[in-house]
Design a protein around this motif. Structure first.
Motif, mmCIF file in Angstrom:
data_model
loop_
_atom_site.group_PDB
_atom_site.id
_atom_site.type_symbol
_atom_site.label_atom_id
_atom_site.label_comp_id
_atom_site.label_asym_id
_atom_site.label_seq_id
_atom_site.Cartn_x
_atom_site.Cartn_y
_atom_site.Cartn_z
ATOM 1 N N ASN A 1 36.492 -25.183 4.641
ATOM 2 C CA ASN A 1 37.048 -24.258 5.626
ATOM 3 C C ASN A 1 36.915 -22.840 5.078
ATOM 4 O O ASN A 1 37.415 -22.543 3.993
ATOM 5 C CB ASN A 1 38.504 -24.600 5.921
ATOM 6 N N ASP B 1 41.809 -19.917 12.757
ATOM 7 C CA ASP B 1 42.297 -19.557 11.421
ATOM 8 C C ASP B 1 41.178 -19.592 10.386
ATOM 9 O O ASP B 1 41.181 -18.832 9.421
ATOM 10 C CB ASP B 1 43.417 -20.490 10.989
ATOM 11 N N TYR B 2 40.244 -20.479 10.551
ATOM 12 C CA TYR B 2 39.082 -20.563 9.653
ATOM 13 C C TYR B 2 37.948 -21.289 10.385
ATOM 14 O O TYR B 2 38.153 -21.840 11.480
ATOM 15 C CB TYR B 2 39.433 -21.283 8.339
ATOM 16 N N TYR C 1 38.501 -21.083 1.811
ATOM 17 C CA TYR C 1 39.950 -21.263 1.917
ATOM 18 C C TYR C 1 40.376 -22.629 1.376
ATOM 19 O O TYR C 1 41.353 -22.743 0.631
ATOM 20 C CB TYR C 1 40.402 -21.111 3.372
ATOM 21 N N SER D 1 42.216 -15.860 9.886
ATOM 22 C CA SER D 1 40.896 -15.295 9.578
ATOM 23 C C SER D 1 40.801 -13.819 9.944
ATOM 24 O O SER D 1 40.206 -13.027 9.220
ATOM 25 C CB SER D 1 39.797 -16.081 10.301
ATOM 26 N N ILE E 1 36.689 -18.437 5.596
ATOM 27 C CA ILE E 1 37.103 -17.225 6.317
ATOM 28 C C ILE E 1 35.941 -16.233 6.278
ATOM 29 O O ILE E 1 35.590 -15.721 5.205
ATOM 30 C CB ILE E 1 38.347 -16.600 5.673
ATOM 31 N N GLY F 1 31.504 -15.112 3.190
ATOM 32 C CA GLY F 1 32.754 -15.763 3.547
ATOM 33 C C GLY F 1 33.516 -16.173 2.300
ATOM 34 O O GLY F 1 32.937 -16.331 1.221
ATOM 35 N N THR G 1 34.611 -24.073 9.947
ATOM 36 C CA THR G 1 34.280 -25.233 9.120
ATOM 37 C C THR G 1 32.781 -25.350 8.858
ATOM 38 O O THR G 1 31.971 -25.275 9.798
ATOM 39 C CB THR G 1 34.797 -26.523 9.783
#
Length: 579
Positions: free
Chosen positions: A10, A23-24, A53, A105, A12, A50, A26
Motif C-alpha cells: 500500500n 487513503d493509499y 505505507y 494520502s 502513498i 511514492g 495498492t
C-alpha cells in the motif's frame, strides 16, 4: 500472478491529491520493503515517487483485493530503502487526516512544502535518545536559558517576527539559522540539509514548515503564541496552527514552550496563567480631537481597523458641515443636505465650504485610511500609507526624526520600530460589536501598540467606564473568557463550521436542511450539537450563495473525516475567529 511469490504494497503517491482520494493505492512487489521506503510507481500514466505505507502477504490481503489481484500494477523501481520518513511522520499524518477530514494520502503533500528535495537525504543514525517526555512550558519573554544545549524549532506567526527573535539571539550570542519565505533553490537546499542534523542551535522557521520531517529536535518554541496570525487558511480548510504544533510535540515527545505576554485564551485557561496586561490609554471622542493631538508628537502610528467617521465632511479642510441654526452635523440624501434636529433641508450657498471657502468636495460615506492619508499628506511632510510589510521600508523609518504611519494589519509587524504615540481609530466597534473575537483582536492589537509606543489614544464616540477600568487594571482576559464560556465558544467548546454553496439558493437551503437533520441523527450519541443551516460570512460571492452548519462540542476533537467524505463541503472552519 502467482500469489505465493508476491507481496501487496500500500503506497502513498508523492503528488498533490484531492481530499477525498483513497487513503493509499495498492501495488505489488517481489521483495519485502520497510515502511517509509521510497519507490517509483506507474500512477495515472506517469512515473512518480511514492512512500511505502505497509507491505502484506497476499494471504493477509482483503478478499475483495484478491479478486482484482491480476490487475494490480507492479512497483517499477526501488529508489531508496531508507528515508527520513519514519513512524512519527505516519502518526502525525493520521492525526492531520482526522483533524482536517482529508484522506491519508492527500495529507502527505503537507510534508513536501516547499520541496521534495529532502527525499535525496540518507537517514543518519540519530544520537542516542534520552528518555523524552511531552512537557509544556510558558514564559512571557524568550529566555535564552531554555535554548541552551538544545536543538530548538522556534516557530513564528508571520515572517516579519523572525527579526525580533534574531535580535534576541544575536544579543545573547546564540547560534541560529532562519528559514522564512520567499523560497529559492538555495534556501530549499539548506532546509533539506538541516532536517537531519544534530547541531544544538535554534532554527527560526515560518509556521508552515512544521509539516516537514524534522529530526533530532529537543524542543518546539511557539513565539508570540497569542498572535491571531497563527490562524490560517489552506484551500478548503481554516485552522489553528497551534493545535497542529501541540499534537506534533506530543507525538515526538518534545518540550513545547509558549512565549507571549498575552497568550491565547486557551493557554490562559488550561495553564491557569494570570498575565499582567494593564493598558494606560487616553480616550478621544472625535476625529477633530485626534487631528489636534497629532501636533504634539514627531513619530506617530495610526491604526485603522475599518472606515471611520460619518456625516458630511469637506475633503479639503476635513471639517464636518454643520447646520447654521442649531450647529448639528448635516446628513446627505438624494443630492440634498438635511439637518435631522431642525427637520429641514439646509442649502449650502455658492457650493462653497463655510470653513476653508474652497469649492465644496464632500465625503458622503465613512472616511477610511486612504481619505485621512490624503488629508494628512497636505499638512505633514512625512506621511506614509503602509500597505505591505516590507522590511526595507520599516528600516528606512528608523533613520527618520519624524513620520506618520497609517495602516491596518500591515502595521502589526516585527519590522515596526518604536514611535512616540499610536492612535487606534473607530474603537467604538469594540463596545458595539456582538463579536467576542473582534474584541479579543482589538485588545491584542492594543498590546502590540503598547510594546511600540509610550502613549496610546483610542478614538471612540462611545465611552464605557467598566471596560476602561478593566484596561487599566489588566483583568480583561478574564472578561473575555467569561464571555466565551457564556456563548459556548472556544476554548470551552470545539466549534466547526461546514460550508456549502450553490447558485440556486432554494436548492441549497433544502439540501443543507437535509444534511443538518442527518448529522443530528448521526451525532446524537457523541455530545455534539448541530446548529443551522444559517447564512455564511460572506453569504454570497458573485452569483453563488453560501450556507453553513455548525458543530459544537465540549470534546476537544470532533471526528469530521466521514462527514466531509460523505457530504463534500466546500469549506471547513475549525474553531474560527468569528461568531
Amino acid at each position: 500472478m502467482d500469489k505465493k511469490n508476491y507481496l501487496i504494497a500500500n503506497i502513498i503517491p508523492l503528488i498533490p491529491l484531492p481530499p477525498n482520494s483513497p487513503d493509499y493505492f495498492t501495488y505489488f512487489t517481489e521483495i519485502y520493503l520497510d515502511k517509509g521506503s521510497l519507490v517509483e510507481i506507474d500512477f495515472r500514466k506517469k512515473k512518480i515517487l511514492g512512500i511505502i505505507y505497509e507491505v502484506k502477504n497476499v494471504q493477509q490481503a482483503r478478499k475483495d483485493l484478491l479478486e482484482i489481484l491480476p490487475k494490480i500494477k507492479k512497483i517499477t523501481k526501488i529508489v531508496k530503502e531508507k528515508t527520513i520518513i519514519n513512524e512519527d511522520e505516519f502518526t502525525f499524518a493520521k492525526f492531520l487526516s482526522s483533524y482536517f477530514g482529508f484522506s491519508f494520502s492527500s495529507i502527505f503533500k503537507f510534508f513536501f512544502f516547499p520541496s521534495k528535495r529532502f527525499l535525496d537525504l540518507n537517514l543518519k543514525k540519530e544520537e542516542k535518545k534520552k528518555k523524552r517526555f511531552f512537557k509544556i512550558n510558558y514564559f512571557e519573554k524568550l529566555n535564552l536559558k531554555i535554548l541552551r544545549k538544545k536543538r530548538s524549532l522556534i516557530i513564528i506567526p508571520e515572517k516579519s517576527f523572525a527579526q525580533e527573535v534574531e535580535e534576541i539571539l544575536k544579543e545573547g550570542k546564540f547560534s541560529y539559522r532562519i528559514f522564512i519565505p520567499p523560497w529559492n533553490k538555495r534556501k530549499i537546499e539548506e532546509i533539506s540539509q538541516e532536517l537531519n542534523k544534530n547541531e544544538k542551535i535554534a532554527l527560526i522557521i515560518s509556521k508552515n514548515l512544521i509539516f516537514l520531517p524534522w529530526k533530532n529536535i529537543d524542543q518546539i518554541v511557539v513565539y508570540r503564541e497569542g498572535s491571531f496570525f497563527y490562524y490560517d487558511s489552506f484551500k478548503k480548510i481554516n485552522f489553528d496552527y497551534r493545535e497542529i504544533i501541540k499534537k506534533l510535540a506530543e507525538i515526538k515527545k518534545l518540550e513545547l514552550t509558549y512565549i507571549d505576554s498575552f497568550p491565547s485564551l486557551e493557554k490562559i485557561k488550561k495553564l491557569k496563567i494570570k498575565p499582567t496586561l494593564n493598558l494606560n490609554i487616553h480616550i478621544l471622542n472625535s476625529l477633530e480631537e485626534a487631528l489636534e493631538s497629532l501636533k504634539n508628537f514627531s513619530k506617530i502610528i495610526i491604526f485603522f481597523p475599518q472606515k471611520v467617521s460619518s456625516g458630511v465632511r469637506c475633503l479639503n479642510c476635513f471639517n464636518l458641515l454643520q447646520c447654521p441654526q442649531c450647529q448639528s452635523y448635516l446628513f446627505f440624501d438624494k443630492e440634498k443636505f438635511f439637518c435631522f434636529q431642525c427637520l429641514k433641508e439646509i442649502k449650502i450657498e455658492k457650493n462653497e465650504c463655510p470653513f476653508c471657502f474652497k469649492p465644496l468636495e464632500v465625503s458622503l460615506k465613512k472616511i477610511g485610511v486612504k481619505t485621512l492619508y490624503s488629508y494628512l499628506k497636505k499638512n505633514y511632510a512625512e506621511v506614509y500609507f503602509v500597505e505591505k510589510k516590507e522590511k526595507k521600508f520599516f528600516k528606512n523609518m528608523e533613520k527618520r526624526e519624524k513620520f506618520i504611519l497609517l495602516g491596518s494589519l500591515s502595521l502589526i509587524s516585527g519590522y515596526l520600530k518604536h514611535a512616540e504615540a499610536s492612535y487606534f481609530f473607530n474603537f467604538e466597534n469594540f463596545y458595539l460589536s456582538p463579536d467576542p473575537f473582534l474584541r479579543e483582536k482589538y485588545l491584542r492589537i492594543l498590546n502590540f501598540l503598547k510594546e511600540k509606543t509610550k502613549t496610546i489614544f483610542l478614538i471612540s464616540s462611545i465611552r464605557n467606564p467598566e471596560w476602561e477600568k478593566s484596561f487599566l487594571k489588566g483583568d480583561y482576559p478574564e472578561r473575555l473568557l467569561k464571555e466565551r464560556e457564556l456563548l459556548r465558544l472556544n476554548p470551552f467548546y470545539q466549534v466547526i463550521k461546514l460550508i456549502k454553496g450553490s447558485s440556486d439558493f432554494y436548492f441549497l437551503q433544502n439540501y443543507m436542511i437535509k444534511i443538518s437533520k442527518e448529522l443530528k441523527e448521526k451525532l446524537k450519541n457523541q455530545e455534539t450539537e448541530v446548529l443551522g443551516p444559517i447564512l455564511s460570512k460572506p453569504h454570497k460571492i458573485k452569483k453563488r450563495f453560501f450556507l453553513e452548519i455548525i458543530l459544537r462540542s465540549q470534546k476537544e476533537d470532533i471526528k469530521i473525516r466521514e462527514i466531509v467524505k460523505e457530504y463534500g463541503f466546500e469549506k471547513i472552519k475549525i474553531n474560527p475567529l468569528e461568531i
